[in-house]
Scaffold this motif. Structure first.
Motif, PDB file in Angstrom:
ATOM      1  N   VAL A 121       0.829  -1.205   0.000  1.00  0.00           N
ATOM      2  CA  VAL A 121       0.000   0.000   0.000  1.00  0.00           C
ATOM      3  C   VAL A 121       0.862   1.254   0.000  1.00  0.00           C
ATOM      4  O   VAL A 121       0.458   2.302  -0.513  1.00  0.00           O
ATOM      5  CB  VAL A 121      -0.962  -0.011   1.201  1.00  0.00           C
ATOM      6  N   GLY A 122       2.072   1.150   0.574  1.00  0.00           N
ATOM      7  CA  GLY A 122       2.941   2.312   0.642  1.00  0.00           C
ATOM      8  C   GLY A 122       2.723   3.142   1.892  1.00  0.00           C
ATOM      9  O   GLY A 122       2.710   4.377   1.832  1.00  0.00           O
ATOM     10  N   ILE A 123       2.579   2.460   3.027  1.00  0.00           N
ATOM     11  CA  ILE A 123       2.375   3.152   4.300  1.00  0.00           C
ATOM     12  C   ILE A 123       3.345   2.564   5.317  1.00  0.00           C
ATOM     13  O   ILE A 123       4.151   1.689   5.002  1.00  0.00           O
ATOM     14  CB  ILE A 123       0.919   3.015   4.800  1.00  0.00           C
ATOM     15  N   THR A 124       3.253   3.029   6.538  1.00  0.00           N
ATOM     16  CA  THR A 124       4.116   2.529   7.607  1.00  0.00           C
ATOM     17  C   THR A 124       3.534   1.243   8.187  1.00  0.00           C
ATOM     18  O   THR A 124       2.325   0.975   8.046  1.00  0.00           O
ATOM     19  CB  THR A 124       4.237   3.567   8.729  1.00  0.00           C
ATOM     20  N   PRO A 125       4.362   0.430   8.845  1.00  0.00           N
ATOM     21  CA  PRO A 125       3.835  -0.787   9.488  1.00  0.00           C
ATOM     22  C   PRO A 125       2.750  -0.502  10.513  1.00  0.00           C
ATOM     23  O   PRO A 125       1.811  -1.280  10.673  1.00  0.00           O
ATOM     24  CB  PRO A 125       5.073  -1.414  10.127  1.00  0.00           C
ATOM     25  N   ARG A 126       2.878   0.614  11.216  1.00  0.00           N
ATOM     26  CA  ARG A 126       1.832   0.970  12.182  1.00  0.00           C
ATOM     27  C   ARG A 126       0.515   1.255  11.474  1.00  0.00           C
ATOM     28  O   ARG A 126      -0.569   0.839  11.930  1.00  0.00           O
ATOM     29  CB  ARG A 126       2.287   2.203  12.961  1.00  0.00           C
TER      30      ARG A 126
END
Length: 363
Positions: free
Chosen positions: A332-337
């Protein structure tokens, strides 16, 4: 090797043939018109690779294979996991190629790693279509295929230096890898001769005959798992299963070993036909589960913003047996959190129960 059945055997096999033909036709039609057909095809690659190792007497966890394919291994890959991943790549390669490519001498040589690949086939595999260029995952697969093509060309250049000698034997004087008394090329030639006999049979019976001949001849001792893949490729070539590469090993693992390796040919053919029907039934149930899961997850999209990452996360969850926070974050292109928040919003079930990493999926 000739493979002929007398009229009495054909009459006795007819009920199993009809049942298998019916189940495969139902599965093929549903996958062809289903909205989650792409996800079903990709999940099938993983499940069939794990089932093939199970049939061979080895245990590989599907979550380990998914993480290894995503280059996110939780531990050092085992030898069995490496074999399962090789089968996974082979299934993808067969699906991307023409229906009859895997049964040609060029296709078999490429799958076994002898480097005898055709330039036209390599071009078809290494050049993504216009639709695939919009998908980052397809681009990643194309890069892997390009690397495999370069490796094949290097192997071909190496073997062409001494075409009349056995290069493998020169590098293996003790016969630790290649057995001089086990002529794989001749056994493959005998197995390919059975294709002519199989073409005169119904598609499912011909596929069962091909797999039975593969089990009897054992052409490739180090890549015996290719038999199930070539059987699925034959069904696709005959037009029986065109919507996906059939997961023959998923049904084969439900058949008892005594029947799969019975000395009687009739018993073996009956077992292989039942395995096809079982695999088709498992595929239909998998489609029902994925349809229900997709409906439940899409309800979470209500009142979401237009640029929400949930739709992309849903597509990833439906295309993998299991996903981790790192896989969702990279896709998705986001952070693991943020990936953990997306998974919590979807409400999918946690499957691993391990402390080192967590994984979610659709059961």
């Amino acid at each position: 090797m000739r493979y002929e059945l007398n009229p009495t055997q054909l009459s006795a096999l007819l009920p199993c043939v009809i049942h298998a033909e019916d189940r495969l036709a139902r599965l093929d039609e549903r996958v062809l018109r289903h909205a989650i057909g792409d996800g079903f095809r990709e999940r099938g690659h993983f499940f069939d690779a794990v089932a093939a190792l199970w049939v061979g007497g080895e245990l590989v966890h599907v979550e380990d294979l998914v993480l290894h394919d995503a280059h996110m291994d939780a531990r050092t890959p085992t030898h069995e996991l490496t074999i399962a991943h090789a089968m996974l790549r082979a299934r993808r390669r067969l699906w991307q190629a023409e229906p009859g490519w895997g049964l040609d001498p060029t296709g078999i040589a490429a799958l076994r790693g002898s480097g005898e690949t055709g330039g036209e086939t390599v071009q078809a595999r290494t050049t993504p279509s216009e639709d695939e260029t919009e998908d980052a995952f397809s681009l990643e697969l194309a890069a892997i295929d390009a690397l495999l093509a370069r490796s094949d060309r290097l192997l071909e250049e190496t073997t062409s230096r001494a075409p009349e000698t056995k290069v493998a034997a020169d590098h293996d004087p003790l016969g630790l890898i290649h057995d001089d008394e086990w002529d794989e090329t001749e056994r493959l030639r005998e197995w390919r001769a059975v294709i002519q006999d199989a073409d005169r049979m119904p598609p499912v019976l011909g596929a069962a005959a091909l797999y039975d001949a593969w089990e009897r001849l054992e052409p490739l001792r180090r890549q015996h798992w290719l038999g199930g893949l070539l059987t699925a490729s034959y069904l696709r070539m005959r037009g029986k299963v065109t919507s996906h590469l059939f997961c023959f090993n998923v049904g084969l693992k439900t058949i008892r070993f005594e029947r799969r390796r019975a000395p009687d040919r009739f018993t073996r053919l009956t077992a292989f036909l039942e395995a096809m029907a079982e695999a088709a039934d498992a595929g239909l149930k998998e489609l029902d589960r994925l349809t229900l899961a997709k409906t439940q997850m899409e309800r979470r999209l209500k009142d979401r913003r237009s640029n929400s990452s949930l739709p992309a996360t849903i597509d990833l969850v439906l295309s993998r047996p299991i996903v981790s926070a790192g896989m969702v974050a990279r896709h998705v292109g986001i952070t693991p959190r943020g990936a953990l928040n997306l998974v919590a919003d979807l409400g999918i079930r946690e499957m691993t129960g391990r402390g080192r990493y967590r994984g979610w999926g659709v059961l």
